[in-house]
Design a protein around this motif. Structure first.
Motif, PDB file in Angstrom:
ATOM      1  N   TRP A  53       0.795  -1.213   0.149  1.00 35.50           N
ATOM      2  CA  TRP A  53       0.042   0.062   0.024  1.00 35.50           C
ATOM      3  C   TRP A  53       0.918   1.199   0.076  1.00 35.50           C
ATOM      4  N   LEU A  56       2.320   1.680  -3.579  1.00 33.68           N
ATOM      5  CA  LEU A  56       1.426   2.297  -4.523  1.00 33.68           C
ATOM      6  C   LEU A  56       1.241   3.934  -4.103  1.00 33.68           C
ATOM      7  N   PHE A  61       0.903   3.202  -9.745  1.00 33.10           N
ATOM      8  CA  PHE A  61       1.007   1.722 -10.279  1.00 33.10           C
ATOM      9  C   PHE A  61       2.185   1.400 -11.229  1.00 33.10           C
ATOM     10  N   LEU A  91      -2.399  -7.843  -5.379  1.00 30.50           N
ATOM     11  CA  LEU A  91      -3.374  -6.927  -5.443  1.00 30.50           C
ATOM     12  C   LEU A  91      -4.902  -7.421  -4.970  1.00 30.50           C
ATOM     13  N   LEU A  95      -6.545  -5.590  -1.739  1.00 31.28           N
ATOM     14  CA  LEU A  95      -8.137  -5.217  -1.732  1.00 31.28           C
ATOM     15  C   LEU A  95      -8.732  -5.673  -0.569  1.00 31.28           C
ATOM     16  N   MET A 137      -7.207   6.754  -3.046  1.00 33.24           N
ATOM     17  CA  MET A 137      -6.156   5.494  -3.685  1.00 33.24           C
ATOM     18  C   MET A 137      -7.058   4.348  -3.933  1.00 33.24           C
ATOM     19  N   MET A 138      -8.044   3.854  -3.088  1.00 30.18           N
ATOM     20  CA  MET A 138      -8.758   2.796  -2.970  1.00 30.18           C
ATOM     21  C   MET A 138      -9.527   2.669  -4.515  1.00 30.18           C
ATOM     22  N   ARG A 140      -8.845   4.428  -7.023  1.00 29.36           N
ATOM     23  CA  ARG A 140      -8.087   4.219  -8.284  1.00 29.36           C
ATOM     24  C   ARG A 140      -7.397   2.744  -8.558  1.00 29.36           C
ATOM     25  N   LEU A 141      -7.185   2.181  -7.339  1.00 29.83           N
ATOM     26  CA  LEU A 141      -6.878   0.760  -7.121  1.00 29.83           C
ATOM     27  C   LEU A 141      -8.097  -0.073  -7.944  1.00 29.83           C
ATOM     28  N   TRP A 144      -8.192   0.387 -11.431  1.00 24.07           N
ATOM     29  CA  TRP A 144      -7.006  -0.089 -12.315  1.00 24.07           C
ATOM     30  C   TRP A 144      -7.097  -1.673 -12.228  1.00 24.07           C
ATOM     31  N   CYS A 145      -7.458  -2.273 -10.756  1.00 25.54           N
ATOM     32  CA  CYS A 145      -7.814  -3.680 -11.206  1.00 25.54           C
ATOM     33  C   CYS A 145      -8.848  -4.127 -12.103  1.00 25.54           C
TER      34      CYS A 145
END
Length: 232
Positions: A53, A56, A61, A91, A95, A137-138, A140-141, A144-145
């Motif tokens: 984390w 990141l 990323f 990841l 998450l 950021m979560m 965006r994560l 992205w995933c």
């Protein structure tokens, strides 16, 4: 390789290693500084995920590598590979870890309060959490995933929403029974609550930063209106 159709990135997170395995994977590092304590061994998986984390947050990323995670966690890269087969597996676990942290944090708020009061306080906490740097950021994560690993069978954001709906429904059922509140359709009530909350977050986030006083006023009005209409 795509995950199977039954894949659920937000199912409850199982321990990433047993006590003996956690101790064993310290390997050469353990021999240099002495055998790690049981507490250190149990914390190793969380330490690795929290290091991920941090990577990141600091490098984004494009800069997310196991080399950097190993340096942040102060472990060998082989230790990470012994637990995760690659970036997607890492990841997925990250998450799950962050979602569970959120769930425990939110559900602990107002646990001894009446239904409407508890949900009012939790609404404020959720808005603040999702507009925080970690919350953004979560988001965006998740995007992205979904872009990198998602398909018609796997959608990370949808899985997170389903997980949240189940938690809200469970809490509504327990609170309604405890406070003798009549709710005829718990799944629908949970969905309406979450949709209203997410809608407010979207509007608020596009306009300005988190404002506690304004959010508390909104949460009070929303909770009174929601449960007033729901239970009348």
């Amino acid at each position: 390789m795509k995950p199977p159709a039954t894949f659920d990135p937000f199912r409850p997170l199982n321990p990433l290693c047993t006590d003996d395995e956690c101790i064993e994977i310290e390997g050469a590092a353990a021999s240099r500084r002495g055998r790690p304590s049981l507490e250190e061994a149990q914390r190793l998986p969380v330490r690795i995920l929290e290091a991920g984390w941090e990577v990141l947050a600091q490098h984004g990323f494009d800069g997310f590598t196991f080399d950097r995670i190993a340096r942040h966690a102060r472990i060998g890269k082989a230790t990470i590979y012994s637990r995760f087969t690659g970036k997607q597996a890492f990841l997925d676990a990250l998450l799950k870890h962050k979602v569970e942290q959120r769930r425990v944090s939110v559900m602990s708020i107002g646990a001894d309060l009446p239904l409407i009061e508890a949900f009012c306080h939790r609404a404020v906490a959720v808005v603040e959490m999702m507009l925080s740097p970690d919350g953004l950021m979560m988001e965006r994560l998740l995007d992205w995933c979904d872009q990198e690993f998602g398909d018609c069978q796997v959608n990370y954001r949808h899985a997170m929403f389903e997980n949240a709906l189940l938690s809200i429904e469970t809490e509504l059922r327990g609170a309604a029974a405890r406070d003798d509140v009549s709710i005829t359709d718990f799944p629908l009530a949970a969905r309406f609550w979450m949709e209203g909350l997410l809608g407010h977050i979207r509007l608020m986030g596009s306009a300005r930063a988190f404002d506690r006083a304004d959010t508390e006023q909104w949460a009070r009005s929303y909770s009174d209106f929601f449960f007033g209409r729901l239970t009348r």
